[in-house]
Design a protein around this motif. Sequence first.
Motif, PDB file in Angstrom:
ATOM      1  N   THR A  56       0.694  -1.349   0.045  1.00  0.00           N
ATOM      2  CA  THR A  56      -0.044  -0.126   0.045  1.00  0.00           C
ATOM      3  C   THR A  56       0.907   1.156   0.034  1.00  0.00           C
ATOM      4  O   THR A  56       0.243   2.331  -0.084  1.00  0.00           O
ATOM      5  N   GLY A  57       2.172   1.136   0.082  1.00  0.00           N
ATOM      6  CA  GLY A  57       3.084   2.484   0.111  1.00  0.00           C
ATOM      7  C   GLY A  57       2.723   3.042   1.582  1.00  0.00           C
ATOM      8  O   GLY A  57       2.108   3.775   1.760  1.00  0.00           O
ATOM      9  N   VAL A  58       3.772   2.832   2.484  1.00  0.00           N
ATOM     10  CA  VAL A  58       3.586   3.518   3.837  1.00  0.00           C
ATOM     11  C   VAL A  58       4.814   4.137   4.306  1.00  0.00           C
ATOM     12  O   VAL A  58       5.259   4.041   5.535  1.00  0.00           O
ATOM     13  N   SER A  59       5.409   4.793   3.521  1.00  0.00           N
ATOM     14  CA  SER A  59       6.718   5.226   3.858  1.00  0.00           C
ATOM     15  C   SER A  59       6.712   6.672   4.824  1.00  0.00           C
ATOM     16  O   SER A  59       7.420   6.883   5.678  1.00  0.00           O
ATOM     17  N   ASP A  60       5.525   7.188   4.832  1.00  0.00           N
ATOM     18  CA  ASP A  60       5.172   8.251   5.825  1.00  0.00           C
ATOM     19  C   ASP A  60       3.935   8.005   6.529  1.00  0.00           C
ATOM     20  O   ASP A  60       2.854   7.658   5.894  1.00  0.00           O
ATOM     21  N   VAL A  61       4.005   7.960   7.763  1.00  0.00           N
ATOM     22  CA  VAL A  61       2.792   7.511   8.826  1.00  0.00           C
ATOM     23  C   VAL A  61       2.493   8.854   9.573  1.00  0.00           C
ATOM     24  O   VAL A  61       3.192   9.666  10.143  1.00  0.00           O
ATOM     25  N   ASP A  62       1.332   9.254   9.445  1.00  0.00           N
ATOM     26  CA  ASP A  62       0.572  10.269  10.520  1.00  0.00           C
ATOM     27  C   ASP A  62      -0.276   9.588  11.519  1.00  0.00           C
ATOM     28  O   ASP A  62      -1.330   9.018  10.984  1.00  0.00           O
ATOM     29  N   LYS A  71      -5.990  18.481  19.332  1.00  0.00           N
ATOM     30  CA  LYS A  71      -4.854  17.917  18.447  1.00  0.00           C
ATOM     31  C   LYS A  71      -3.806  17.126  19.093  1.00  0.00           C
ATOM     32  O   LYS A  71      -3.020  17.766  19.746  1.00  0.00           O
ATOM     33  N   LEU A  72      -3.779  15.823  18.837  1.00  0.00           N
ATOM     34  CA  LEU A  72      -2.607  14.910  19.406  1.00  0.00           C
ATOM     35  C   LEU A  72      -1.921  14.441  18.498  1.00  0.00           C
ATOM     36  O   LEU A  72      -2.192  13.935  17.653  1.00  0.00           O
ATOM     37  N   ALA A  73      -0.500  14.454  18.793  1.00  0.00           N
ATOM     38  CA  ALA A  73       0.419  13.890  17.752  1.00  0.00           C
ATOM     39  C   ALA A  73       0.363  12.285  17.853  1.00  0.00           C
ATOM     40  O   ALA A  73       0.599  11.722  16.792  1.00  0.00           O
ATOM     41  N   MET A  74      -0.357  11.742  18.833  1.00  0.00           N
ATOM     42  CA  MET A  74      -0.336  10.373  18.785  1.00  0.00           C
ATOM     43  C   MET A  74      -1.751   9.975  19.421  1.00  0.00           C
ATOM     44  O   MET A  74      -2.335  10.601  20.071  1.00  0.00           O
ATOM     45  N   PRO A  75      -2.133   8.824  19.253  1.00  0.00           N
ATOM     46  CA  PRO A  75      -3.643   8.238  19.365  1.00  0.00           C
ATOM     47  C   PRO A  75      -3.918   7.738  20.934  1.00  0.00           C
ATOM     48  O   PRO A  75      -4.911   7.308  21.114  1.00  0.00           O
ATOM     49  N   PHE A  76      -2.986   8.385  21.657  1.00  0.00           N
ATOM     50  CA  PHE A  76      -3.047   7.854  23.269  1.00  0.00           C
ATOM     51  C   PHE A  76      -2.618   8.957  24.188  1.00  0.00           C
ATOM     52  O   PHE A  76      -1.729   9.639  23.651  1.00  0.00           O
ATOM     53  N   TYR A  77      -3.287   9.044  25.106  1.00  0.00           N
ATOM     54  CA  TYR A  77      -2.902  10.103  26.176  1.00  0.00           C
ATOM     55  C   TYR A  77      -2.738   9.515  27.447  1.00  0.00           C
ATOM     56  O   TYR A  77      -3.012   8.237  28.107  1.00  0.00           O
TER      57      TYR A  77
END
Length: 395
Positions: A56-62, A71-77
Amino acid sequence: MRLKDCHNFQDFRRLSQRRLPGPIFNYIDGGADDETTYRHNTRAFDQCDLLPSVLTGVSDVDMSVTVMGQKLAMPFYCSPTALQRLFHHEGERAVAAAAEKYGTMFGVSSLGTVSLEELRKKHKTPQVYQFYFHKDRGLNSAMMQRAKEAGVDVMMLTVDSITGGNRERDLRTGFSIPFRLTLAGMIQFAIKPMWGINYVTHERFRLPQLEEHVDMSGGASSIGGYFSEMLDPSMNWDDVAAMVRDWDGQFCLKGIMTVEDARRAAEIGCTGIVLSNHGGRQLDGSRAPFDQLAEIVDAVGDRIDVMMDSGIQRGTHVLKALSLGAKAVGVGRHYLYPLAAAGQAGVERALHLMRAEIERDMKLMGVTRIDQLNRDNLRFRNESREQQPIGRPAA
């Protein structure tokens, strides 16, 4: 064993066990009654398999998310937890600094050991205030007003703790507030002297969120009185609706476990809910939040932000929850063990490792953004839905 030798949740747990006196370690580590729910919270994820896509082409992950307007840089807190300076003298200061470094949200408890104002002034990362409901409605209003003036981003009312769970490990060691240590408990403190040295050589233990409202002259014994005399077990939906109106901002309920309660939360104007059984520390035998997630997301996920905590130990656990529709996931012990083991450096390592796991696992799943995760990525293996997808029900 040193911090650099810690690579996962269990490593941090072992290191903290080496460094903490037994009664304090077991306060973090223990659950209610037979600890059945505590164990099942993590095991629930084992009944769910991930289905990766390839090429699927996953060189860049957001891995950023927006939850409760933040807005969180990661999906956990970092979920709010009480008494953190008992575990390490840096306490909430370490957690807030680590959360800011990694761009995620952190929480401060009503029973926090560092003030809301200090943490808000030092750190720009989103801040949650975990609130207990008091018999004195004027006190509730005053504490909410203080949080608003401090610039707290999210009010989080805990609704599953109108009475304490039966934590038998604490009864065996005598860990209580105030301390009533058994002989075995006292021996545990004696053989871990560094904890005591750190405790007495740093600033005194205090609960700044409560000092203006509770007579703390009795020291730790005052906390016991706070729970037995000031918290209101008669709290109901009308009380919470009034708090939501008064706060007039991001407001979530922590401890929701049923569709009916989730709908009520949405109806009274809450902007978020956290599915939680308090890490297995309250009602033993209760269901795991992960097992309730899909049906609650189906019921209210288009009206309210649904989050969950309890049992998260791996990046794959986070991805499974997000695939079912959670907007973000809270962790508690996941940062408390490393906090106890090594202060801010420990929390930073734990957050770094979790972020690296999530990034790696997203690439292995074939996704580059969190919103690409969905229920097509999952299959469950329990008896009622053996190897079946868990799509939304037909309209």
